[in-house]
Design a protein around this motif. Structure first.
Motif, PDB file in Angstrom:
ATOM      1  N   HIS A  37      -7.457   0.391   6.352  1.00 20.72           N
ATOM      2  CA  HIS A  37      -7.913  -0.032   4.879  1.00 20.72           C
ATOM      3  C   HIS A  37      -7.088  -1.495   4.810  1.00 20.72           C
ATOM      4  O   HIS A  37      -7.887  -2.221   4.138  1.00 20.72           O
ATOM      5  N   ASN A  77       0.863  -1.089   0.038  1.00 22.78           N
ATOM      6  CA  ASN A  77      -0.038  -0.152   0.280  1.00 22.78           C
ATOM      7  C   ASN A  77       0.831   1.160   0.072  1.00 22.78           C
ATOM      8  O   ASN A  77       0.744   2.335  -0.876  1.00 22.78           O
ATOM      9  N   SER A  82      -5.758   6.018   8.565  1.00 21.11           N
ATOM     10  CA  SER A  82      -6.659   5.386   7.388  1.00 21.11           C
ATOM     11  C   SER A  82      -6.069   4.422   6.797  1.00 21.11           C
ATOM     12  O   SER A  82      -6.635   3.417   6.110  1.00 21.11           O
ATOM     13  N   ASP A  83      -4.703   4.349   6.209  1.00 23.10           N
ATOM     14  CA  ASP A  83      -4.199   3.350   5.405  1.00 23.10           C
ATOM     15  C   ASP A  83      -4.002   2.227   6.227  1.00 23.10           C
ATOM     16  O   ASP A  83      -4.551   0.950   5.487  1.00 23.10           O
ATOM     17  N   ARG A  97      -8.669   4.314  -4.156  1.00 30.55           N
ATOM     18  CA  ARG A  97      -7.627   5.590  -3.906  1.00 30.55           C
ATOM     19  C   ARG A  97      -6.701   5.597  -4.769  1.00 30.55           C
ATOM     20  O   ARG A  97      -6.297   6.566  -5.204  1.00 30.55           O
ATOM     21  N   ASP A 153      -8.703  -3.930   6.737  1.00 28.79           N
ATOM     22  CA  ASP A 153     -10.002  -4.407   6.241  1.00 28.79           C
ATOM     23  C   ASP A 153      -9.827  -5.375   4.980  1.00 28.79           C
ATOM     24  O   ASP A 153     -10.591  -6.411   4.890  1.00 28.79           O
TER      25      ASP A 153
END
Length: 213
Positions: free
Chosen positions: A199, A103, A195-196, A177, A202
């Motif tokens: 994500h 990511n 938030s990264d 994104r 999840d």
């Protein structure tokens, strides 16, 4: 077109690893700033602080240097140790580590810039685009494919098609994104580390539900 020059010189003095690293770093800077066609071997040698002869002693042409720069970036940000399964490993932790690293790599300004360059080269130099994919994204898919085959063999997850699972995992991590970043709809600075991580966690949870035994 792909830049091709004189063949690599024959055996001589041992190559200096520090100079190779300097050349790769200079290549990454110029390829991102000026694109592939706009970055000459002369300019890269100057940026790296080496002679043109030294540059060609390490890389036979611009094509080889470009592929090496892409591969080096991926190996630095996604080291092979991430894909090695310890005897007592927790697959959730392994996937989380890979997911966070991927990511960060795929959404970094450097990666976004390089992807934009490749999109621009798609019709001008498709051979170079294929080489870019083989040196970067395909290497990641291959590493994941081998790891998922081992994961299935150990009974940690049920993965009948490791390559397809690798593609699913990467696509989930990139999400929407990545596309927003590519087209400049948002900037990398707009996201925060929390938030990264949320994500990626999840995505890992979703992947485990899909392939859990």
């Amino acid at each position: 077109m792909i830049d091709s020059h004189s063949p690599a010189p024959g055996p001589g003095r041992p190559k200096d690893p520090a100079k190779r690293e300097a050349i790769l770093a200079a290549a990454q800077v110029l390829f991102l700033a000026k694109g592939y066609e706009g970055s000459s071997m002369d300019a890269i040698a100057s940026e790296a602080g080496v002679s043109k002869l030294t540059l060609y002693s390490h890389f036979k042409d611009k094509e080889a240097l470009f592929c090496a720069a892409v591969k080096a970036t991926c190996e630095t940000r996604l080291p092979r140790r991430l894909f090695q399964l310890a005897d007592d490993c927790r697959i959730e932790a392994v996937l989380l580590a890979i997911g966070l690293a991927f990511n960060a790599l795929v959404n970094s300004p450097e990666s976004i810039g390089l992807h934009r360059v490749m999109v621009g080269m798609a019709t001008q130099n498709p051979a170079l685009v294929r080489m870019f994919f083989d040196a970067g994204p395909q290497q990641l898919l291959s590493d994941l494919q081998r790891m998922f085959a081992e994961v299935d063999a150990r009974g940690l997850l049920t993965i009948a098609e490791p390559l397809r699972a690798a593609e699913h995992f990467c696509s989930l991590i990139k999400g929407a994104r990545h596309f927003r970043l590519l087209i400049g709809y948002v900037e990398a600075a707009d996201a925060d580390a929390g938030s990264d991580e949320a994500h990626v966690r999840d995505v890992v949870a979703t992947f485990l539900r899909a392939y859990g035994r």
